[in-house]
Write an enzyme that holds these catalytic residues in place. Structure first.
Site, short mmCIF file in Angstrom:
data_model
loop_
_atom_site.label_atom_id
_atom_site.label_comp_id
_atom_site.label_asym_id
_atom_site.label_seq_id
_atom_site.Cartn_x
_atom_site.Cartn_y
_atom_site.Cartn_z
N GLN A 251 0.70 -1.24 -0.01
CA GLN A 251 -0.03 -0.15 -0.20
C GLN A 251 0.89 1.34 0.08
OE1 GLN A 251 -2.45 0.23 3.52
NE2 GLN A 251 -2.17 2.69 3.25
N SER B 173 1.54 6.98 2.56
CA SER B 173 2.23 8.00 3.09
C SER B 173 3.31 8.53 2.21
CB SER B 173 2.91 7.22 4.56
OG SER B 173 1.95 7.09 5.26
N GLU C 113 -9.06 -1.11 7.69
CA GLU C 113 -7.64 -1.32 8.53
C GLU C 113 -8.61 -1.33 9.90
OE1 GLU C 113 -4.98 2.10 8.72
OE2 GLU C 113 -3.65 1.08 9.08
#
Lengths: 406, 367, 406, 367
Positions: free
Chosen positions: A128, A131, A246
């Site tokens: 993923q 950030s 999540e």
């Protein structure tokens, strides 16, 4: 009130347990494989295929996506039982837990056909890519650009804190496709081939010594428009789907972390001028505090599991858990290291409890940040649970490339 | 009332600050961490040339004979700078010699300390959990010491080790010339990757007693004051680093320093450091004037300084977010040094208890 | 480094001490007068006059205002020595410390002539009328209106937390004179006659039981324009002068508050199942914590005094002091009351230490708020000392009567 | 897994909440504070009519025979409401009778408790500092008790007092009919101005032993679980009050709830209360199932609940600013009740130590 499985749950657990006893037996005698080496990847792929063939992957996914169409409780029961074996876990957690559900929710039929089955049987590993150095707590501050070029998009920028990027085959990436829109509006999400030219994953060494994450640099990386997830400009909404997955993970203390029993053990072994450390009331008060945090979080998670078991969506338990767990780890480790005086400071001895406590002191500093800082989590609890108003966000409606930070 | 450092001490502080800002700091610490040398020899030469090792040594022994105030300001500046030289160890050893050394012992060692040819250190720890007052592993017999001290800061490169050994009334100090026979020195890895520590194995090594058990405790107080100043220096830089980042880092359209979650944390760092500074000044005064308050002031200074340093070092990482947790960030130096200073003279809890014992004795005398 | 007076200070202290020995002697044998009764006012007036005649009032004021033109250290030395006597203090603290300096800085010559000498010799008592129910931390949120009417202004509104309002003759009051200006711009300050028609002071009972403050209601109260302090619309700037004088006071723990020695005494007297409480290490750790706060603040104040003694302006010591002192009082009191079990909870016994601790537990909750909450003080430290940017203030530039709170 | 209250318990909770929201709360508590009555008799009648005093009493003794889960939800709701009736005292006394009462003792007292004619309370405190385990002031001799218990909650108006008295193996409980001879009851003022306490002087008063020392400790655990639920109720309302004010109060142009200094404090209240709730649910489960974990769960529940209540009560005043410190504000009820609950069964530190003792015993058994 009870801690027992429902009859359906118990039946599933028995079935899983019986299957695991046989299928995972071979791992028991294998030597440990480090979390990130080739042997670990090989074993993980093999194990994922085995599970897949037996119908234990995609447990909560729709059957149309190759899943089992069962409840989160089934998935948790499988994980609980799996974690009691020596089978390799973890490599597919992010890919199957967060990336692929985003792919099958927002991808086009061809993309789903191409990626989902392969991922489920473990043939391809996913990461993923969210950030960035300037987009941490404020994830919508993403600067990685994607520019349309014919049927492709060209990606330039840098991602950070990517787990296992160097082992991965594909990733989902959030990019800025229109900097003239307000920050949440100009984002678009894509699937990206981690082996494509221009993708470079570098290990990112942590303060604690290890390198569990990566920085990933994108230089003129081409992605076909067909690999877009969701509409152009809808990247923020798509990313929220990913992040929602999540929330369903029922977190807690990292496995094998020292806990209040570690502190009891350490304190029993230390002889002070005034007798065994375990008899000092300030040590005992601290043990009680650590118990309250450790067991309080476990029990809070049982409340969440009970909600799941009834088909409800758990609430803020995850946020509570991380706020409590990370700081408690740091405090407990510092206290125990202090109590151990010189032995707590040296890194070449003192037995396994002290090794774990030293690691815990270093690691907890990162845990207080990863996946939402203590401060962001408190905001989440206050705003989402208690309904307090949000911080003022002066840049919310300003075009991203005109925003002047106050 | 002049509860402030003397103008001389302040001038020395300013000079030290200028030197260290230029020559030391996190980048130099990183170089030291990545290298093998026990300390930075070139910087050590400069420190000696600046007269810091001579500062506390009386003129009769080749020194400058400055007061405890000057020792405290140097400890603070060195704490700020993370400079990889064995200065604090040598300074603490100097205090032990000044306090408890015979004329002969002082004449033997102080000139070398003053001119930089003798690096000195102090070892009390013995690997297993033990406070400074429960030395068990090293015993003195007939002028010889046997046992192991570990970890001893700045041991590699040192010529003189002052070690504690069990005595009738508790531990007392002993001088050990590290060039003598019966001595083995090895590296002892610790959480602090910049300040090196060693394992000192004594096998009938020649040693001279340096004062009695009372002198050991009197030295502990003085060392605690110096370590408090070092901690305040280190903690202050961690705070400054956090504040600078909070002024610059943007999230959700504002400098993160505007958020009370961030700014109150910075304010708390400042408050803790200022309280520690007040106690450490009390300690500096008591040390400089040999005041009866020294015991209480020293324990308070050490405890308050440890609290302030721990908080600043931990929350500095936190305020930096992800970047603060990387190896490349300088946050780790303060986080790790915080453990070193916490270990250096015995734990926070041990000193807090010592503080209360001191208060009880004072109250009993007053009653 | 030393704790001694400079020669000049020592000389002044000796002179003061000699004078007080004689002048304040008569109070020693008088029975205590409660802080707010008529006898206390009578004694206070008498003592102020005595001090005035001897040249011990307005110590730091310019000579032109009837003051002595000396330094803050002289004033502190006098207060230190005065506080060792039984002479009545406190009634004039706000008036002479904050109100009259504002009057002689911003008043016109007639007003100065009329009010300053009388106040200095104690003939008239003053109070400060700033806080309002909706203007606490955010003082500029003041709603009390003053409207021009010929040569007068007419005041309507409510003030709160006014010390001694019912004993006072005059006050300085901040009012809003132009609600169409942004909040800091439409304020004006006046002198107000506390005996004028329409002024009503009501005691304001605290949670802790006593009533040390007042609410003051203003209904069509007339004030001549000549009593205005500063220009119309400059009230905020004038108020800041008043508040600056507050900073010079070297605060600390309220007198007679329990401290770490109280905790030592209490702990020595308590016998637990495991022996005297004073031997329990968690009690000892707490005593150390309380010592660090108590003595740390005293020593911090000595640093401030040393700065004053050298003619420097002290820094953030006041803010540090209150943040530490108030919370420490609350924590220490709760700890000691807990340690005292039943005796700490009953209000009719347990000896004077426990009485003081119970009062401290109640009072500290107010001390954490009065004169700047813990939160405002942390903001002040962070912004003024560390230079961090301020909170966003969305209403700063909006006309007061158009501001919509976010 | 169903780590949650039963549907029955939840239905009872909802019913209680509706009743108490309508009939009790801070305004009613203020009326009680300003009056002289030991409790609100009219409300007590309603509480009895709702069957709360009968809830735990077996059907054989005229009660409803509900489980410990129902007792816990009632304790929480009563804690929320500040209702000025002797319910928690009566409930704790009921638990003692259920746990340790002989058939005759149960038959003598439980029907009256169930029908509301008997108000009961428990007294362990003896004025001077003492934990529940160090009763010194009351001794039993030949079926008679002498000594003083103070403060005893809800004493005035009570018919039955269950008091601890020193025995060979530590304190044990005794039943005292307060209408008997040798009994003096006076008011004992405390920091809590709503829940009244009394001084019970026993001068050879008739008393029956109610179980042994082991039963006393077993009762303490059960009472601790109930007190934890009460504390959670009270603390939750303090939090709700703070949150509501933070959503409404404006300073510097924003709702104060937008400031992280305020909202993080509210989040911390919530986190502490949720942790306490998890432990208290563990306690409720252990109490309802007589699980061996009861000792550990009860101590943890009490300690966590005290921490959460104290924080919420104190910071509720703080968040309200000046207005929160006035007599007119309701903040004071939670601030004062926090002291009452902290006192009620022995201090936080005593229970934290008890928790660790329990863990040590468990670990020793497991080893």
């Amino acid at each position: 009130m009870d801690f027992n499985d429902t009859p359906t749950e118990a039946e599933y657990r028995a079935k899983v347990r019986a299957w695991l006893a046989d299928a995972a037996a071979k791992y028991k005698d294998m030597p440990d494989a480090e979390g990130r080496n080739a042997e670990f990847v090989r074993r993980s792929k093999d194990w994922q295929k085995t599970k897949h063939d037996a119908g234990y992957t995609g447990i909560t996914w729709p059957k149309a996506m190759g899943g089992q169409g069962l409840t989160p409780m089934h998935s948790i029961i499988f994980s609980q039982e799996e974690s009691k074996t020596a089978a390799p876990t973890g490599l597919y957690a992010i890919g199957l837990g967060m990336c692929i559900p985003t792919v099958f929710t927002h991808g086009n039929p061809e993309v789903i056909q191409r990626f989902v089955p392969k991922a489920l049987e473990g043939g391809e590993i996913w990461c993923q890519l969210f950030s960035e150095p300037a987009a941490g707590s404020d994830l919508a501050g993403i600067r990685t650009r994607a520019v349309r070029d014919g049927d492709d998009w060209v990606i330039n920028g840098q991602k950070v804190w990517t787990t296992n990027a160097h082992l991965c085959d594909y990733g989902i990436i959030v990019t800025r496709t229109d900097p003239s829109k307000p920050k949440h509006k100009g984002l678009t999400m894509f699937i990206v081939d981690m082996h494509a030219p221009g993708v470079e994953a570098r290990p990112l060494k942590q303060m604690s010594g290890g390198a569990d994450f990566n920085e990933v640099f994108f230089t003129d990386v081409r992605v076909p428009d067909a690999w877009r997830l969701g509409e152009v400009g809808d990247g923020w909404k798509v990313a929220l789907t990913t992040l929602m997955h999540e929330r369903l993970a029922v977190g807690g203390k990292p496995r094998h972390s020292p806990d209040y029993n570690t502190l009891i053990d350490v304190a029993r072994q230390i002889e002070t001028e005034m007798g065994p450390a375990i008899e000092a009331t300030h040590v005992r008060q601290k043990i009680a505090d650590v118990y309250l945090a450790d067991e309080g979080i476990k029990l809070t998670q049982m409340r969440a599991l009970s909600a799941l078991s009834k088909g409800q969506i758990p609430g803020a338990e995850q946020s509570i858990s991380k706020v409590v767990v990370a700081k408690n780890m740091q405090d407990m480790a510092a206290f125990a290291l202090d109590l151990s005086e010189a032995a707590g400071f040296m890194t070449d001895g003192g037995g396994s409890d002290l090794e774990r406590l030293r690691a815990s002191y270093m690691w907890s500093a990162g845990l207080r940040i990863a996946g939402g800082t203590d401060e962001i989590l408190r905001n989440i609890i206050a705003e989402r649970v208690l309904g307090l108003p949000g911080d003022l966000r002066p840049d919310k409606d300003t075009p991203f490339n005109e925003a002047k930070p106050l | 009332m002049n509860f402030d450092f003397s103008d001389d001490a302040k001038a020395l502080r300013d000079q030290a600050r200028r030197f260290l800002d230029e020559r030391a700091g996190a980048a130099v610490a990183r170089k030291a961490m990545d290298g093998d040398a026990p300390y930075d020899a070139e910087l050590w030469t400069s420190v000696v040339e600046l007269g810091w090792t001579a500062a506390r040594v009386p003129e009769a022994h080749g020194g400058i004979g400055l007061s405890a105030e000057e020792a405290c300001v140097l400890a603070e500046e060195v704490g700020r700078s993370l400079i990889p030289v064995p200065f604090v160890s040598t300074l603490m050893a100097t205090e032990a010699l000044l306090l408890a050394g015979s004329e002969a012992q002082q004449a033997r060692w102080l000139p070398g300390i003053a001119d930089g040819s003798v690096i000195a250190t102090i070892g009390w720890a013995e690997g297993d959990a033990a406070s400074p007052a429960t030395t068990r592993g090293v015993r003195a017999e007939g002028g010889r010491l046997s046992g192991t001290k570990v970890p001893v800061p700045d041991l590699q490169g040192a010529r003189l080790a002052i070690v504690s050994a069990a005595g009738r009334d508790g531990p007392s100090l002993h001088l050990v010339d590290l060039e003598g026979p019966g001595i083995t020195i090895e590296a002892a890895p610790t959480l602090d990757l910049v300040r090196r520590h060693g394992r000192l194995t004594l096998d009938g090594a020649a040693a001279e007693p340096l004062g009695d058990a009372a002198a050991f405790h009197a030295w502990l107080d003085r060392a605690a004051v110096l370590s408090a100043w070092e901690a305040i220096g280190t903690g202050t830089v961690a705070m400054e680093m956090a504040v600078a980042y909070a002024k610059e880092r943007v999230a959700f359209g504002q400098k993160i320093g505007r958020y009370q979650g961030v700014k109150h944390k910075c304010a708390d760092m400042y408050v803790k450091l200022e309280l520690a500074r007040a106690h450490a000044m009390h300690g500096a005064w008591a040390m400089a004037t040999d005041a009866p308050e020294l015991g209480q002031a020293a324990a308070a200074a050490r405890v308050a300084a440890l609290d302030a340093l721990k908080f600043a070092a931990e929350e500095n990482v936190q305020l930096h977010g992800g970047i603060g947790f990387t190896w490349e960030s300088d946050c780790q130096f303060y986080y790790r040094r915080n453990r070193q200073i916490a270990f250096a003279l015995g734990s926070r809890a041990w000193w807090a208890d010592r503080l209360v014992r001191t208060l009880e004795r004072r109250n009993a005398r007053a009653a």
